[in-house]
Design an enzyme around this catalytic site. Structure first.
Site, PDB file in Angstrom:
ATOM      1  N   GLU A  46      53.979  38.054  43.274  1.00 22.17           N
ATOM      2  CA  GLU A  46      54.583  38.181  41.949  1.00 22.17           C
ATOM      3  C   GLU A  46      53.627  37.708  40.855  1.00 22.17           C
ATOM      4  O   GLU A  46      52.992  36.661  40.966  1.00 22.17           O
ATOM      5  CB  GLU A  46      55.870  37.346  41.902  1.00 22.17           C
ATOM      6  CG  GLU A  46      56.610  37.416  40.583  1.00 22.17           C
ATOM      7  CD  GLU A  46      57.809  36.466  40.531  1.00 22.17           C
ATOM      8  OE1 GLU A  46      58.685  36.683  39.679  1.00 22.17           O
ATOM      9  OE2 GLU A  46      57.843  35.500  41.337  1.00 22.17           O
ATOM     10  N   LYS A 119      63.197  43.013  37.139  1.00 23.67           N
ATOM     11  CA  LYS A 119      63.870  41.959  37.896  1.00 23.67           C
ATOM     12  C   LYS A 119      65.289  41.712  37.374  1.00 23.67           C
ATOM     13  O   LYS A 119      65.489  41.451  36.184  1.00 23.67           O
ATOM     14  CB  LYS A 119      63.032  40.679  37.810  1.00 23.67           C
ATOM     15  CG  LYS A 119      63.513  39.510  38.657  1.00 23.67           C
ATOM     16  CD  LYS A 119      62.469  38.390  38.564  1.00 23.67           C
ATOM     17  CE  LYS A 119      62.837  37.178  39.387  1.00 23.67           C
ATOM     18  NZ  LYS A 119      61.772  36.145  39.343  1.00 23.67           N
ATOM     19  N   CYS A 156      61.149  38.194  43.708  1.00 23.33           N
ATOM     20  CA  CYS A 156      61.374  36.757  43.846  1.00 23.33           C
ATOM     21  C   CYS A 156      62.857  36.385  43.899  1.00 23.33           C
ATOM     22  O   CYS A 156      63.483  36.574  44.930  1.00 23.33           O
ATOM     23  CB  CYS A 156      60.630  35.996  42.754  1.00 23.33           C
ATOM     24  SG  CYS A 156      60.334  34.253  43.165  1.00 23.33           S
TER      25      CYS A 156
END
Length: 285
Positions: A46, A119, A156
């Site tokens: 990431e 995200k 993540c």
């Protein structure tokens, strides 16, 4: 018998510094290493454009965001993906007008940018103050039909949510990828999340009969007023949840595993998880 559809997936584990050009060059070196070993889809960690800057809140970091199409990491990975004929999910700090996102651009094996996932789950806690920088993603979960496989990518904090993995599987994902940046918890030196972090994703592998590929960074990074120690432990799990490749807490390099997507499709159907789902009962929030 289902015809074999073999794909090789790779995870990159590396440390990163403040120099974006150096970080890109380092990542390209690992992409070349993985491709030389036959990898078809190669996952960096990431936000490899720089250090993980979300340990504190500082407005200076907003200057390091770029539009997805023009981001230096995306442009560079498009060139190397086309040269080597590999797929690369590229994690970036994205600027879209006045909006900022933690995003993934999916680069196909011909260098084409297939689009962006933003995200969905944005953490906000000691050492991971992402809500200051990123809006919650507005793309929804996506699956990308790349040259080698249909892939889903969560970023993540997304990896802790079984709903995210299931949403991608319902769209036909054949492999799940999770680029991440996770390490020490500054409010509690005794807290080591490495094992729960792995177990959460291994659960996705088992309950969806799908391989999971996770890439973390390593090393100690000095942010603007905060230090973070990333514990690596990148891994690849098969459809049973077995860790078939794993890196240590400090080493850099690549890990690779092969999968027969044809076999997995049949095996997934035989288990009946998707046949026996009861979404009519899942409405409770």
């Amino acid at each position: 018998m289902t015809s074999p559809r073999i794909v090789k997936a790779a995870s990159i584990q590396s440390s990163y510094g403040h120099d974006m050009d150096a970080n890109i060059a380092k990542t390209i070196g690992f992409v070349r290493e993985a491709a030389a070993q036959g990898a078809n889809i190669i996952l960096p960690s990431e936000l490899f454009q720089g250090i993980y800057f979300c340990t504190t809140q500082d407005e200076r970091w907003f200057k390091t965001a770029y539009p997805a199409q023009a981001h230096p990491c995306v442009v560079a990975m498009q060139k190397i993906a086309k040269e080597l004929g590999v797929v690369i999910p590229v994690s970036i700090f994205e600027k879209d007008g006045p909006r900022y996102y933690n995003s993934i651009a999916i680069i196909d094996a011909d260098g084409a940018n297939l689009g962006t996932y933003r995200k969905s789950h944005i953490p906000d806690g000691p050492g991971y103050q992402e809500k200051y920088y990123f809006r919650p993603g507005d793309t929804g979960f996506k699956v990308w039909d790349t040259k080698f496989a249909k892939i889903g990518v969560g970023i993540c904090w997304d990896q802790w949510y079984p709903e995210a993995a299931r949403a991608m599987m319902l769209q036909g994902a054949e492999l799940l990828f999770y680029p991440t940046a996770i390490g020490t918890e500054p409010h509690d030196d005794s807290l080591d999340t490495k094992d729960p972090w792995q177990r959460a994703m291994i659960g996705h592998a088992v309950s969806n009969i799908v391989p999971v590929i996770a890439a973390n960074r390593v090393g100690i990074e000095q942010g603007l007023g905060a230090e973070q120690h990333f514990y690596g432990s990148s891994f690849i799990a098969n459809h049973r949840g077995d860790k078939i490749a794993e890196m240590g807490r400090s080493e850099e390099g690549v890990i690779i595993a092969s999968f027969d997507l044809g076999y997995l499709e049949t095996h997934r159907a035989a288990w009946g998880f998707f046949r026996d789902r009861r979404p009519d009962l899942y409405s409770a929030n």
